[in-house]
Design a protein around this motif. Structure first.
Motif, mmCIF file in Angstrom:
data_model
loop_
_atom_site.group_PDB
_atom_site.id
_atom_site.type_symbol
_atom_site.label_atom_id
_atom_site.label_comp_id
_atom_site.label_asym_id
_atom_site.label_seq_id
_atom_site.Cartn_x
_atom_site.Cartn_y
_atom_site.Cartn_z
ATOM 1 N N ASP A 69 0.782 -1.174 0.019
ATOM 2 C CA ASP A 69 0.037 -0.057 -0.023
ATOM 3 C C ASP A 69 0.878 1.172 -0.077
ATOM 4 O O ASP A 69 0.373 2.134 0.706
ATOM 5 N N ARG A 95 -7.523 -3.143 6.081
ATOM 6 C CA ARG A 95 -8.187 -1.792 6.401
ATOM 7 C C ARG A 95 -7.973 -1.534 7.887
ATOM 8 O O ARG A 95 -8.289 -2.287 8.757
ATOM 9 N N ARG A 99 -8.925 7.144 7.736
ATOM 10 C CA ARG A 99 -7.731 7.573 6.649
ATOM 11 C C ARG A 99 -6.589 8.110 7.177
ATOM 12 O O ARG A 99 -5.584 8.192 6.117
ATOM 13 N N GLU A 106 -4.009 4.083 3.775
ATOM 14 C CA GLU A 106 -5.305 3.739 3.649
ATOM 15 C C GLU A 106 -6.041 4.080 2.526
ATOM 16 O O GLU A 106 -6.442 3.356 1.663
ATOM 17 N N ASP A 107 -5.563 5.357 2.095
ATOM 18 C CA ASP A 107 -6.187 5.871 0.673
ATOM 19 C C ASP A 107 -5.573 5.323 -0.519
ATOM 20 O O ASP A 107 -6.211 4.885 -1.364
ATOM 21 N N ARG A 109 -4.299 1.873 -0.337
ATOM 22 C CA ARG A 109 -4.665 0.662 -0.580
ATOM 23 C C ARG A 109 -6.168 0.475 -1.329
ATOM 24 O O ARG A 109 -6.725 -0.324 -1.977
ATOM 25 N N VAL A 110 -6.967 1.367 -0.512
ATOM 26 C CA VAL A 110 -8.340 1.500 -1.140
ATOM 27 C C VAL A 110 -8.472 1.773 -2.506
ATOM 28 O O VAL A 110 -9.340 0.996 -3.169
ATOM 29 N N ASP A 113 -7.294 -1.590 -4.545
ATOM 30 C CA ASP A 113 -8.189 -2.511 -4.684
ATOM 31 C C ASP A 113 -9.445 -2.260 -5.443
ATOM 32 O O ASP A 113 -9.931 -2.905 -6.091
ATOM 33 N N ARG A 114 -9.740 -0.994 -5.468
ATOM 34 C CA ARG A 114 -10.819 -0.553 -6.281
ATOM 35 C C ARG A 114 -10.922 -0.769 -7.951
ATOM 36 O O ARG A 114 -11.778 -1.227 -8.733
ATOM 37 N N ASN A 129 -13.208 -7.749 4.256
ATOM 38 C CA ASN A 129 -13.169 -6.247 3.897
ATOM 39 C C ASN A 129 -13.428 -6.033 2.433
ATOM 40 O O ASN A 129 -14.200 -5.120 2.173
ATOM 41 N N GLN A 133 -16.791 -4.030 0.889
ATOM 42 C CA GLN A 133 -16.944 -2.764 0.085
ATOM 43 C C GLN A 133 -17.176 -3.011 -1.192
ATOM 44 O O GLN A 133 -17.128 -1.891 -1.935
ATOM 45 N N GLU A 273 -4.131 -2.160 10.624
ATOM 46 C CA GLU A 273 -4.919 -2.922 9.727
ATOM 47 C C GLU A 273 -4.551 -4.445 9.566
ATOM 48 O O GLU A 273 -4.891 -5.178 8.913
#
Length: 348
Positions: A69, A95, A99, A106-107, A109-110, A113-114, A129, A133, A273
């Motif tokens: 991340d 997670r 943030r 955190e930003d 890896r989100v 993953d998206r 997780n 999401q 996390e």
């Protein structure tokens, strides 16, 4: 993947000049160094990495694999998206749900993953997780690939040497951005007070960032029973972790490794996390408050039963076979999509 006939390219950022901790000698993998020295703003750094990555897109890889991340991983994901390349994320689904802890991971890896088509979650909790999401890619629980190397390196470590030193040995690292400033000052104050008790021998492994290194040197460089070390190679760090009586750290990787070494670890963060190690009993989240750090350390060594429980080895982050699973899933993915994996780029 090399054993399955894939052609691989490893892309390293080079963000810490002169520091190379990754060995690609076996199997032999061509390595590209982007020479993107770390910057103050991690988002700018990720943008520079993405731009540098783009220059190595010929021929375009069949798949881009990002691990973790970091700004490096996020930069690789940005480049993959720009060129409409399939993306796989190793260590997906971690997670903290905050943030700012850790920031900016955190930003990052989100966002990775998206956009990933293949998501390799180290644990069932991480996979949950991702599903909660609503990620679009396929989720696979593989274990953490870092544990694969960890188990190999543990088997190669020299035996523990008995020391005549009766002091309790603390190993410390603290470098995360959310701990810069007052939190780091509080950690240093706690170590200074513990050192003055005369009960502890403290080894601090400093981050390569010169600003952080200077703070450690200025604050603790004059203590007789505190030793400041520059960054260690992986095997050296594992040996130091194994031989310590207690680790205090904000490192995510060390949280994963400590349970396998049987060394208690106190997490110098407000959030983590990686809760699995807390659940199995080898990790404890204590934050960075000076008084609490001292209290937690003293209480641990005052309770033989609690110390023994935290020293019990566990495997909360996988069994050391994540790489095999990931390679098989990627091979199956290519087989289903009828794409020949001529090349894959790996960014970290």
């Amino acid at each position: 993947m090399a054993q399955r006939g894939c052609s691989l390219r490893a892309i390293c950022t080079g963000q810490h000049p002169g520091l190379q901790l990754i060995d690609f000698d076996f199997p032999p993998i061509p390595r590209i160094d982007l020479r993107c020295v770390a910057e103050t703003d991690p988002f700018d750094h990720a943008g520079r990495i993405a731009a540098a990555f783009e220059r190595h897109m010929t021929p375009p890889p069949a798949l881009v694999i990002c691990q973790g991340d970091t700004a490096s991983a996020f930069g690789g994901a940005i480049a993959a998206r720009k060129f409409s390349l399939p993306l796989a994320h190793v260590e997906a689904g971690l997670r903290s749900f905050d943030r700012h802890h850790p920031w900016p991971e955190e930003d990052f890896r989100v966002a990775i993953d998206r956009h990933a088509q293949l998501l390799f979650a180290p644990t069932e909790e991480a996979a949950t997780n991702l599903r909660t999401q609503g990620v679009k890619g396929s989720v696979h629980v593989t274990g953490n690939s870092g544990v694969d190397m960890l188990k190999r390196r543990i088997a190669q470590l020299a035996p523990v040497q008995q020391s005549q030193d009766k002091a309790l040995h603390l190993l410390v690292t603290c470098h995360r951005r959310e701990n810069w400033g007052r939190p780091l000052d509080q950690v240093m104050a706690a170590l200074s007070r513990l050192a003055m008790l005369g009960t502890y021998r403290i080894d601090v492994v400093m981050h390569p960032n010169p600003a952080i290194r200077c703070k450690w040197t200025k604050a603790l460089g004059d203590h007789d029973n505190i030793v400041l070390h520059r960054a260690l190679r992986h095997a050296e760090m594992l040996r130091a972790m194994r031989d310590a009586d207690l680790i205090l750290s904000d490192s995510g990787g060390m949280q994963e490794e400590a349970p396998y070494l049987g060394t208690p670890l106190f997490i110098l963060r407000q959030r983590t996390e990686r809760p699995e190690g807390i659940e199995t009993g080898q990790l404890r989240l204590i934050g960075t408050d000076t008084d609490r750090i001292i209290e937690e350390v003293e209480q641990l060594f005052a309770s033989p039963a609690r110390l023994a429980a935290m020293r019990a080895k566990a495997e909360p982050y996988g069994d050391g076979k994540a790489g095999q699973r990931i390679a098989r899933i990627i091979a199956d993915h290519f087989a289903r999509s009828s794409v020949r994996p001529a090349a894959a780029g790996s960014v970290r």
